[in-house]
Each structure stands twice: as C-alpha cells, then as structure tokens.
Write an enzyme that holds these catalytic residues in place. Structure first.
Site, short mmCIF file in Angstrom:
data_model
loop_
_atom_site.label_atom_id
_atom_site.label_comp_id
_atom_site.label_asym_id
_atom_site.label_seq_id
_atom_site.Cartn_x
_atom_site.Cartn_y
_atom_site.Cartn_z
N HIS A 67 44.42 10.70 64.09
CA HIS A 67 44.29 9.22 65.43
C HIS A 67 42.66 8.37 64.77
O HIS A 67 43.41 7.44 65.26
CB HIS A 67 43.34 9.71 66.56
CG HIS A 67 42.38 10.67 66.71
ND1 HIS A 67 41.84 11.58 66.48
CD2 HIS A 67 41.47 9.81 67.71
CE1 HIS A 67 40.63 11.87 66.71
NE2 HIS A 67 40.63 11.32 67.91
N ARG A 68 42.34 9.59 64.01
CA ARG A 68 41.33 8.03 63.22
C ARG A 68 40.59 8.49 61.90
O ARG A 68 41.15 9.83 61.20
CB ARG A 68 39.60 8.94 64.40
CG ARG A 68 39.25 8.12 65.38
CD ARG A 68 37.96 7.05 65.46
NE ARG A 68 38.31 6.59 66.83
CZ ARG A 68 37.85 6.48 67.44
NH1 ARG A 68 36.46 7.11 67.68
NH2 ARG A 68 37.66 5.17 68.61
N LYS A 72 38.31 14.78 58.83
CA LYS A 72 37.10 15.78 58.18
C LYS A 72 37.19 16.78 58.19
O LYS A 72 37.07 16.96 59.42
CB LYS A 72 36.39 14.69 58.81
CG LYS A 72 34.71 15.30 58.30
CD LYS A 72 34.16 13.84 57.24
CE LYS A 72 32.92 14.73 56.71
NZ LYS A 72 32.97 15.68 55.56
N LYS A 96 35.48 19.15 67.94
CA LYS A 96 34.58 18.79 67.85
C LYS A 96 33.99 16.92 67.53
O LYS A 96 33.06 16.90 67.43
CB LYS A 96 34.19 19.61 65.65
CG LYS A 96 32.77 19.77 66.08
CD LYS A 96 32.61 20.52 64.67
CE LYS A 96 33.42 21.37 64.53
NZ LYS A 96 32.41 22.75 63.70
N LYS A 108 40.61 20.49 57.65
CA LYS A 108 40.19 21.78 56.98
C LYS A 108 41.09 22.02 56.32
O LYS A 108 41.91 21.93 56.11
CB LYS A 108 40.27 22.87 57.89
CG LYS A 108 39.10 24.12 58.07
CD LYS A 108 37.60 23.48 58.35
CE LYS A 108 36.54 23.94 58.20
NZ LYS A 108 35.54 23.97 59.45
N SER A 364 26.67 14.84 57.78
CA SER A 364 27.99 14.09 56.86
C SER A 364 28.04 13.22 57.21
O SER A 364 28.64 12.32 56.60
CB SER A 364 28.85 15.21 57.47
OG SER A 364 28.99 16.67 56.10
N1 GLU Z 1 32.28 22.70 57.69
C1 GLU Z 1 31.38 22.31 58.51
C2 GLU Z 1 32.57 22.61 59.71
O1 GLU Z 1 32.92 23.49 59.81
C3 GLU Z 1 31.51 20.85 58.98
C4 GLU Z 1 32.09 20.18 58.41
C5 GLU Z 1 32.12 18.66 57.54
O2 GLU Z 1 31.01 18.32 57.76
O3 GLU Z 1 33.08 17.45 57.29
O4 GLU Z 1 31.49 22.13 60.89
#
Ligand code: GLU
Length: 471
Positions: A67-68, A72, A96, A108, A364
């Site tokens: 959706h964006r 990440k 998150k 992920k 990040s």
């Molecule tokens: N692996 C980290 C998390 O679970 C960072 C993810 C990121 O920076 O994209 O939030």
C-alpha cells in the site's frame, strides 16, 4: 510443517489482528485483505563451499503489503527460518511502519542457514547469490523493496547486497537506497546499528514520563535503579541493555543461548559482550553467577523484562510465572497470543514488538532518505547553525555584560551533526507513537492493552491509504 502447540507465528499475528478488527470501522473484507501477505517467493540456489563441494540453500522474501512503496524489512539468517515465520515478520513490518509513520509497506526475508557454520568467504558467496536471485525477481531495489539487517545479518551482509545490486543495475543512480543498515562509508547513516536498542530505551524513558501508565503497572519512581532482565545480547539486546544501564537501570540477568548470568548488583554489559565475542557464550563470565537453564530466568523477579531474542519465548508454559511488571518486546513475536492474554489478566503491561523495536526501521528510513538525496544530514546547515548561535551568544553577552559559562556556551553553539539529528528524529518518532497509542487506548473503553491500541492506530492508517487508492 506440523503446527506448533501455540499455533504458528503467522497464526499468532492473525489472531492479534482478528481481535483488533472490532475497534475499526472497516468495509467488509478489508481486514482480510490488509492482513493477507501479498506475495512470497521462495528461491533455491547452489553455492560452492570452501572444500569444493556444492550446497543448495533455501530462502524466502515476502512482501506483505504494497500500500506504500518500497516495501521494507530485514533479512534474517537462521537455521530455523521458514515461510510462515517470514510472512509473520513481514506482516509485523507493515504494522510497524504504519505505526511510526515510516512510509513503507512491510516485507521480510529469510535464508535457512546457521551463519556460525560458514566461513566469511562462504557467507559472501551465499549472500551475493541470494541477493542476485531477489534482485532479478524484483524483490530488491530502492523503489520497490529495501532489505535491512535482522537476526544473523549486519552491515557486512548489507555491503555485499548493495555491491551486487550496483553490478546488476549500474544505471540506477539511487542504487545506495536498495538496502539499509550499510556501513557508513558505503552510504549508511550514523546511528543505524544502535537504533533498535536505542529506540527501546527511548520507549522506556517515555513510559516513565507517563506517570499514569507507570502507576497502572505498580511500578514507582523512574528508570534509575530498576531491575531489568534481558534475553539475548545480540545487536538489539546489547544496545538496549547498554543504554538502559547508562540511564542507571540495573541489568540483573542476561539470558543467552548457552545459559544465564545473574548479578543483582548489575551486570557490566560491555564486559559481558566482550566475553561473548571471545568465548561464544556467557558460560564462565566472571561478573555474575552462571546457570545453564537460561530461559528459566524469564520468570526471575524483576521490574522490566526485555525479550530481545527469538519469537515464541513467553508461552502458556511460563506466562503465569512471569514476575516483571512491564514487558518490552524488543524481539519480534516473543510472546504468543495465548500467553499475551495471561499477562493481560495478571495486570502485566506489555509494550508490543511492532512499536518497541520500530527504532531500526525508523533510522533505516533516515538512511534511505540520505541515499536518495545524495547528501549527509547536516552538511548544509551545521556551520550555519553554529554561526547563528554564536551571533546570539555574542549579543546576549554584549547586552548583559556577562560571559556565558563555557560548557553552556559550547552546548548552545554546537551545530547539529548527522548522529545527533538521527537520534533526535528517532526519539521524536518513538515519543509521538507512544502518545498516539496511549490516546487510542484511552479513547476506546473496550481496548484492554497497548498491543490492541497500537494495532488500531496502524490499521487505521493503512485503511486510510486504501480508502484513497483502493484495495
Ligand atoms: N529487521 C529490523 C526489524 O525487524 C529492521 C528492518 C528495516 O530496517 O527495514 O524491524
């Protein structure tokens, strides 16, 4: 895969969503769409080992929500990685990012291997092959999917990934933004490595600023002197413990894979980390008592428990015995759905993972902005800030005829450098999200915990985006 007794990780995340939907006014079918992972790819590839043999590796990358964009989330290396886990972690990334206003979808990745069983050369060849497979399938790139470190990976792996991307896409001027968590001299941002742990500390500081929340847990006073149990002294647990100790909290137990160290006077975190680096585990550390059965110490009497290792650590088997008054989920998914209910009934407050550990993806985001803008934060204005501040200081001194004390003068006149800007942005992000969660918690009489309140905040934002652009 046979489902574990407490349900799979993804099922646990889905149950959390199902419980939250009643507080959202979503059109029929929207909750299902928001929670369903969009795409998951599985890749298998061979890599030559140091002894000349070939080994086939299996990895996954899930894009939970687009959706964006970009989507990440980190890439994890562990021998227990599986598709369900990667999808659950990707879903948590979606919630998150929305929660802390980082404009990304959730993703992920995971590669099934034990990094300790491979030489650096093997890890480099494996990482480059994995990256190549993901890049060629459109699962890595600055505008669609941006990985980062997670369990078992760090800036070294991110450097290999960015280099692989640059070789395959030499025309992409924004290639540095294809991955975050890079070394600073390869386009990384200062403060990224410590960010998740520092974010955990900022969240706990904000908790102690909210006296009504502190009172509800039965805690008193502030962070100074609080007894803390930390599970996992990896990148997140180490930095969280270090910064909390700097704030005068006492880390009385550290649980690691080979056992626990206990010291009621407070463990020297720096010394323990050094010990682990040299010896591989906590056993034999002279600064505390060693016990072989590490996880048993999750139920050790303390004020704050910080699980910073794996998912599924607090289950129905130990939830009734947890003695902390506050649990801060630095790891992703350390408490199962059922165990979470038990903690709630027992009046133990939980600060949920997709808020507590959002510091990593927040920084990040800063790194990615730095990469797309091709300039270090503070480069244009630092000296200008200093020049202006000096003019003000000079004017005050001239008007009052008094000299400002030199330490204070130095603080006023110091221009913002990249690290201080990153930390300030992180602190602000975590504090703002805390207040948003708290407000939702108080506005909805039925909401009993911060996890549900936080998910309401996230899902509302995601639903709003869908209202504008469609499902
Ligand atoms: N692996 C980290 C998390 O679970 C960072 C993810 C990121 O920076 O994209 O939030």
């Amino acid at each position: 895969m046979t489902a574990p007794k407490n349900g799979t990780f993804l099922q646990n995340v889905e149950r959390m969503v199902a419980k939250t939907v009643q507080y959202l006014d979503l059109p029929p079918g929207w909750a299902e769409e928001i929670q369903a992972p969009d795409t998951t790819i599985k890749v298998q590839f061979p890599v030559e080992m140091d002894d000349g043999s070939w080994k086939t590796f299996t990895g996954w990358r899930c894009t939970h929500s687009e959706h964006r964009l970009p989507a990440k989330g980190g890439i994890r290396y562990a021998s227990i990685v599986n598709e369900d886990e990667v999808e659950a972690l990707a879903a948590l990334m979606t919630y998150k990012c929305a929660l802390v206003n980082v404009p990304y979808g959730g993703s992920k990745g995971g590669l099934r291997l034990n990094p300790r069983e491979h030489s650096e050369g093997e890890l480099e060849r494996i990482t480059r092959r994995f990256a190549q497979a993901l890049i060629n399938k459109g699962f890595i790139g600055p505008s669609d999917n941006v990985p980062a470190p997670d369990m078992g990976t760090g800036e070294r792996e991110m450097a290999w990934i960015v280099d692989t991307y640059q070789m395959l896409r030499p025309e992409d001027i924004n290639y540095l933004g294809c991955v975050t968590g890079k070394p600073v001299d390869m386009g990384g941002v200062r403060g990224r490595t410590e960010a998740t742990g520092r974010g955990v500390m900022y969240v706990i500081r904000e908790f102690f600023r909210n006296r009504d929340d502190v009172a509800r847990t039965g805690l008193t006073g502030d962070l100074a002197g609080k007894k803390i149990v930390v599970q996992g002294l990896g990148n997140v647990g180490y930095h969280a413990a270090k910064f909390l100790a700097e704030d005068d909290a006492r880390i009385i137990v550290v649980i690691e894979w080979d056992g626990a160290i206990i010291n009621e006077d407070g463990i020297d975190i720096e010394a323990l980390r050094e010990w682990i680096n040299v010896h591989g585990g906590v056993k034999g550390f002279p600064g505390g008592t060693y016990h072989e059965e590490g996880t048993r110490f999750l139920t050790y009497p303390c004020d704050i428990l910080i699980p910073a290792a794996l998912e599924g650590q607090i289950t129905l088997a130990n939830a009734a015995d947890i003695q902390a008054k506050l649990v801060v989920e630095a790891a992703n998914g350390p408490i199962t759905y059922e165990a979470d209910r038990v903690l709630l009934e027992r009046g133990i407050m939980v600060i949920p993972d997709f808020f507590a550990n959002a510091g990593g993806v927040t920084v990040s985001y800063f790194e990615w902005i730095k990469n797309l803008s091709h300039i270090r934060f503070g480069r244009m204005q630092r000296r200008l800030d200093e020049f202006r501040a000096k003019a003000i200081v000079d004017a005050i001194e001239a008007a009052t005829g008094k000299e400002i004390e030199s330490k204070l003068k130095h603080r006023i006149m110091q221009g913002s450098d990249e690290l201080s800007m990153v930390r300030s942005g992180l602190d602000d992000t975590m504090r703002e999200a805390y207040q948003e969660i708290k407000q939702t918690f108080h506005e909805n009489a039925g909401i009993e915990d911060f996890r549900t309140a936080a998910l309401v905040v996230s899902m509302k934002k995601i639903a709003n985006t869908h209202k504008r652009i469609g499902l």
